[in-house]
Design a protein around this motif. Structure first.
Motif, PDB file in Angstrom:
ATOM      1  N   SER A  22     -29.796  -8.718 -45.176  1.00  7.28           N
ATOM      2  CA  SER A  22     -28.413  -8.336 -45.450  1.00  7.28           C
ATOM      3  C   SER A  22     -27.417  -9.231 -44.731  1.00  7.28           C
ATOM      4  CB  SER A  22     -28.190  -6.874 -45.036  1.00  7.28           C
ATOM      5  OG  SER A  22     -28.434  -6.699 -43.651  1.00  7.28           O
ATOM      6  N   GLU A  23     -27.877 -10.022 -43.756  1.00  8.84           N
ATOM      7  CA  GLU A  23     -26.974 -10.902 -43.017  1.00  8.84           C
ATOM      8  C   GLU A  23     -26.345 -11.991 -43.891  1.00  8.84           C
ATOM      9  OE1 GLU A  23     -29.774  -9.751 -41.890  1.00  8.84           O
ATOM     10  OE2 GLU A  23     -29.658  -9.257 -39.760  1.00  8.84           O
ATOM     11  N   VAL A  24     -26.904 -12.236 -45.079  1.00 11.56           N
ATOM     12  CA  VAL A  24     -26.320 -13.261 -45.950  1.00 11.56           C
ATOM     13  C   VAL A  24     -25.148 -12.727 -46.774  1.00 11.56           C
ATOM     14  CG1 VAL A  24     -28.544 -14.439 -46.129  1.00 11.56           C
ATOM     15  CG2 VAL A  24     -27.866 -12.821 -47.919  1.00 11.56           C
ATOM     16  N   LEU A  25     -24.917 -11.416 -46.745  1.00 11.30           N
ATOM     17  CA  LEU A  25     -23.843 -10.845 -47.565  1.00 11.30           C
ATOM     18  C   LEU A  25     -22.465 -11.418 -47.252  1.00 11.30           C
ATOM     19  CD1 LEU A  25     -24.866  -7.079 -47.895  1.00 11.30           C
ATOM     20  CD2 LEU A  25     -24.485  -8.698 -49.763  1.00 11.30           C
ATOM     21  N   PRO A  26     -22.084 -11.583 -45.967  1.00 11.76           N
ATOM     22  CA  PRO A  26     -20.765 -12.184 -45.716  1.00 11.76           C
ATOM     23  C   PRO A  26     -20.612 -13.568 -46.334  1.00 11.76           C
ATOM     24  CG  PRO A  26     -21.570 -11.130 -43.730  1.00 11.76           C
ATOM     25  CD  PRO A  26     -22.706 -11.116 -44.707  1.00 11.76           C
ATOM     26  N   ALA A  27     -21.668 -14.384 -46.317  1.00  9.41           N
ATOM     27  CA  ALA A  27     -21.602 -15.710 -46.926  1.00  9.41           C
ATOM     28  C   ALA A  27     -21.431 -15.599 -48.439  1.00  9.41           C
ATOM     29  CB  ALA A  27     -22.862 -16.511 -46.584  1.00  9.41           C
ATOM     30  N   LEU A  28     -22.165 -14.685 -49.071  1.00  9.42           N
ATOM     31  CA  LEU A  28     -22.015 -14.472 -50.507  1.00  9.42           C
ATOM     32  C   LEU A  28     -20.594 -14.023 -50.850  1.00  9.42           C
ATOM     33  CD1 LEU A  28     -25.401 -12.682 -51.267  1.00  9.42           C
ATOM     34  CD2 LEU A  28     -24.637 -14.808 -52.338  1.00  9.42           C
ATOM     35  N   ARG A  29     -20.078 -13.085 -50.071  1.00  8.36           N
ATOM     36  CA  ARG A  29     -18.740 -12.560 -50.346  1.00  8.36           C
ATOM     37  C   ARG A  29     -17.664 -13.617 -50.142  1.00  8.36           C
ATOM     38  NH1 ARG A  29     -20.346  -7.235 -46.901  1.00  8.36           N
ATOM     39  NH2 ARG A  29     -21.187  -5.975 -48.606  1.00  8.36           N
ATOM     40  N   PHE A  30     -17.785 -14.376 -49.047  1.00  8.98           N
ATOM     41  CA  PHE A  30     -16.781 -15.398 -48.762  1.00  8.98           C
ATOM     42  C   PHE A  30     -16.788 -16.470 -49.847  1.00  8.98           C
ATOM     43  CE2 PHE A  30     -14.641 -18.871 -46.712  1.00  8.98           C
ATOM     44  CZ  PHE A  30     -13.761 -18.291 -45.816  1.00  8.98           C
ATOM     45  N   GLY A  31     -17.984 -16.942 -50.210  1.00  9.64           N
ATOM     46  CA  GLY A  31     -18.089 -17.967 -51.243  1.00  9.64           C
ATOM     47  C   GLY A  31     -17.642 -17.478 -52.601  1.00  9.64           C
ATOM     48  N   ALA A  32     -17.970 -16.223 -52.935  1.00  9.40           N
ATOM     49  CA  ALA A  32     -17.553 -15.669 -54.228  1.00  9.40           C
ATOM     50  C   ALA A  32     -16.041 -15.544 -54.317  1.00  9.40           C
ATOM     51  CB  ALA A  32     -18.207 -14.306 -54.451  1.00  9.40           C
ATOM     52  N   GLY A  33     -15.385 -15.382 -53.166  1.00 11.24           N
ATOM     53  CA  GLY A  33     -13.931 -15.313 -53.153  1.00 11.24           C
ATOM     54  C   GLY A  33     -13.261 -16.613 -53.554  1.00 11.24           C
ATOM     55  N   LEU A  34     -14.027 -17.710 -53.586  1.00  8.09           N
ATOM     56  CA  LEU A  34     -13.502 -19.012 -53.994  1.00  8.09           C
ATOM     57  C   LEU A  34     -13.591 -19.233 -55.503  1.00  8.09           C
ATOM     58  CD1 LEU A  34     -15.256 -21.155 -51.224  1.00  8.09           C
ATOM     59  CD2 LEU A  34     -12.929 -20.236 -51.160  1.00  8.09           C
ATOM     60  N   ALA A  35     -14.203 -18.290 -56.207  1.00  7.65           N
ATOM     61  CA  ALA A  35     -14.492 -18.493 -57.628  1.00  7.65           C
ATOM     62  C   ALA A  35     -13.236 -18.433 -58.488  1.00  7.65           C
ATOM     63  CB  ALA A  35     -15.498 -17.445 -58.104  1.00  7.65           C
ATOM     64  N   SER A  36     -13.270 -19.211 -59.559  1.00  9.54           N
ATOM     65  CA  SER A  36     -12.241 -19.173 -60.599  1.00  9.54           C
ATOM     66  C   SER A  36     -12.958 -19.142 -61.946  1.00  9.54           C
ATOM     67  CB  SER A  36     -11.336 -20.405 -60.503  1.00  9.54           C
ATOM     68  OG  SER A  36     -12.052 -21.581 -60.860  1.00  9.54           O
ATOM     69  N   SER A  37     -12.186 -19.158 -63.020  1.00  2.76           N
ATOM     70  CA  SER A  37     -12.793 -19.115 -64.351  1.00  2.76           C
ATOM     71  C   SER A  37     -13.612 -20.372 -64.647  1.00  2.76           C
ATOM     72  CB  SER A  37     -11.707 -18.932 -65.417  1.00  2.76           C
ATOM     73  OG  SER A  37     -10.775 -20.011 -65.357  1.00  2.76           O
ATOM     74  N   GLU A  38     -13.388 -21.458 -63.869  1.00  6.75           N
ATOM     75  CA  GLU A  38     -14.114 -22.707 -64.086  1.00  6.75           C
ATOM     76  C   GLU A  38     -15.303 -22.870 -63.133  1.00  6.75           C
ATOM     77  OE1 GLU A  38     -11.249 -25.782 -63.641  1.00  6.75           O
ATOM     78  OE2 GLU A  38     -10.243 -25.350 -65.536  1.00  6.75           O
ATOM     79  N   THR A  39     -15.583 -21.845 -62.366  1.00 10.22           N
ATOM     80  CA  THR A  39     -16.605 -21.952 -61.323  1.00 10.22           C
ATOM     81  C   THR A  39     -17.959 -21.479 -61.811  1.00 10.22           C
ATOM     82  OG1 THR A  39     -14.882 -21.481 -59.683  1.00 10.22           O
ATOM     83  CG2 THR A  39     -17.144 -21.343 -58.940  1.00 10.22           C
ATOM     84  N   HIS A  40     -18.997 -22.168 -61.357  1.00  9.36           N
ATOM     85  CA  HIS A  40     -20.363 -21.693 -61.522  1.00  9.36           C
ATOM     86  C   HIS A  40     -20.890 -21.350 -60.137  1.00  9.36           C
ATOM     87  CE1 HIS A  40     -24.662 -22.409 -63.353  1.00  9.36           C
ATOM     88  NE2 HIS A  40     -24.579 -21.291 -62.648  1.00  9.36           N
ATOM     89  N   LEU A  41     -21.159 -20.062 -59.915  1.00 12.41           N
ATOM     90  CA  LEU A  41     -21.765 -19.599 -58.671  1.00 12.41           C
ATOM     91  C   LEU A  41     -23.269 -19.483 -58.894  1.00 12.41           C
ATOM     92  CD1 LEU A  41     -19.313 -16.688 -57.714  1.00 12.41           C
ATOM     93  CD2 LEU A  41     -19.175 -19.097 -57.059  1.00 12.41           C
ATOM     94  N   ARG A  42     -24.043 -20.210 -58.111  1.00 13.46           N
ATOM     95  CA  ARG A  42     -25.501 -20.202 -58.282  1.00 13.46           C
ATOM     96  C   ARG A  42     -26.159 -19.905 -56.949  1.00 13.46           C
ATOM     97  NH1 ARG A  42     -29.691 -24.755 -58.875  1.00 13.46           N
ATOM     98  NH2 ARG A  42     -31.355 -23.768 -60.067  1.00 13.46           N
ATOM     99  N   ALA A  43     -26.942 -18.857 -56.901  1.00 13.48           N
ATOM    100  CA  ALA A  43     -27.681 -18.499 -55.695  1.00 13.48           C
ATOM    101  C   ALA A  43     -29.144 -18.900 -55.857  1.00 13.48           C
ATOM    102  CB  ALA A  43     -27.572 -17.001 -55.419  1.00 13.48           C
ATOM    103  N   ILE A  44     -29.718 -19.458 -54.808  1.00  8.17           N
ATOM    104  CA  ILE A  44     -31.139 -19.802 -54.828  1.00  8.17           C
ATOM    105  C   ILE A  44     -31.834 -19.142 -53.638  1.00  8.17           C
ATOM    106  CG2 ILE A  44     -30.835 -21.992 -56.025  1.00  8.17           C
ATOM    107  CD1 ILE A  44     -31.187 -23.382 -53.275  1.00  8.17           C
ATOM    108  N   HIS A  45     -33.054 -18.756 -53.873  1.00  9.71           N
ATOM    109  CA  HIS A  45     -33.924 -18.239 -52.812  1.00  9.71           C
ATOM    110  C   HIS A  45     -35.147 -19.146 -52.754  1.00  9.71           C
ATOM    111  CE1 HIS A  45     -36.064 -15.453 -50.230  1.00  9.71           C
ATOM    112  NE2 HIS A  45     -37.096 -15.560 -51.042  1.00  9.71           N
TER     113      HIS A  45
END
Length: 312
Positions: A178-201
């Motif tokens: 769960s410690e990665v949630l702040p990073a996901l939230r912060f990065g997702a806040g940068l998204a726009s309609s032209e953004t591709h958000l891709r998460a990898i494990h």
């Protein structure tokens, strides 16, 4: 939980720490493209102490004084050029020059400035095997690592910011904690309609060679961690604008590690920005995120946003 709660707001108070290096020039250029117009940016330069540790002749003392005066003049000129460049891009910009004389080092001065100004993002260039990069290593002795609420955007010296633009291809490296949630939230806040958000494990297959667990239990742990990572990414990305995706990758079974696998994927996918958490819990299949993030920062050619597990 709603999408609004899951995505952090864009940074509005950005501190850019500069020196006279090419890495700092990259950081400044990227910062101007990374944050939207209207963002408040404070550009900081720190002049280190140049006192001699032992008694020296007056001539040497005079030379040290002249060197400091020259450094101050150069820093002021750099700050003025940088301020004008960012103002032309539509940002609210102010500058600060700190001349150390109280025993603090550069890192401590920058950390203090970030705290006093209530910055929500620090941008810095990185000489990738020394210098400012040591701040992210997680040691309690390092002042920026001790400031657990300050995301840090590291712009590598090897990155060419000339043609940079607002990040449209944002790659998140996540484990199942769960410690990665702040990073996901912060990065997702940068998204726009032209953004591709891709998460990898990334599954660390090389771990099989040294882990004492039976193979079947290790595989089960790998699968559980991947499911948890996918679930968190999908939850945060649920209503984010633009395109989103998730993929599970693997390291090679020998002579490989998670950090190199992440960097390979960032290069292959042509990511504009790589986002990681800086802390995590170690388990059978989980990364020690502090260590992985540190190693990624040392080898990446992509700007790297590091977000601590305790967001501001």
């Amino acid at each position: 939980m709603t999408d609004t709660a899951e995505r952090a707001p864009r940074p509005r108070r950005v501190l850019v720490a500069l020196d006279s290096s090419p890495a700092s020039e990259n950081a400044l250029a990227y910062a101007g493209k990374f944050v939207p117009a209207g963002t408040s940016i404070r550009i900081l330069s720190v002049i280190a102490q140049c006192n001699a540790a032992l008694p020296v002749p007056d001539l040497v003392r005079h030379s040290l004084h002249e060197a400091r005066g020259s450094a101050v003049t150069d820093a002021r000129e750099m700050l003025l050029r940088s301020q004008n460049a960012l103002r032309n891009a539509g940002h609210h910009v102010e500058t600060v020059l700190v001349e150390l004389s109280d025993g603090r080092n550069n890192a401590q001065a920058i950390a203090q400035e970030a705290e006093d100004w209530n910055a929500d993002l620090l941008v810095t260039g990185a000489h990738q095997h020394h210098g400012l990069l040591r701040w992210i290593e997680g040691s309690t002795a390092e002042p920026l690592a001790a400031n657990r609420r300050l995301p840090v955007l590291v712009v590598p010296e090897s990155f060419d910011a000339t043609g940079a633009h607002e990040p449209r291809r944002i790659l998140f490296a996540v484990d199942g904690s769960s410690e990665v949630l702040p990073a996901l939230r912060f990065g997702a806040g940068l998204a726009s309609s032209e953004t591709h958000l891709r998460a990898i494990h990334v599954i660390d297959k090389a771990m099989r060679m040294t882990n004492p667990l039976p193979f079947s239990l290790l595989e089960e742990a790998f699968d559980e961690d991947a499911r948890a990572a996918r679930s968190m990414a999908r939850r945060v990305f649920a209503n984010a604008p633009g395109e989103t995706s998730f993929e599970v990758l693997s390291t090679c079974e020998c002579r490989d590690d998670v950090a190199h696998a992440i960097v390979r994927e960032a290069d292959a996918w042509r990511a504009d920005l790589l986002v990681m958490g800086t802390h995590g819990r170690r388990g059978a299949a989980r990364w020690l995120l502090g260590s992985v993030a540190r190693n990624v920062a040392r080898i990446t050619h992509t700007p790297l946003l590091l977000v601590n597990q305790v967001p501001r």
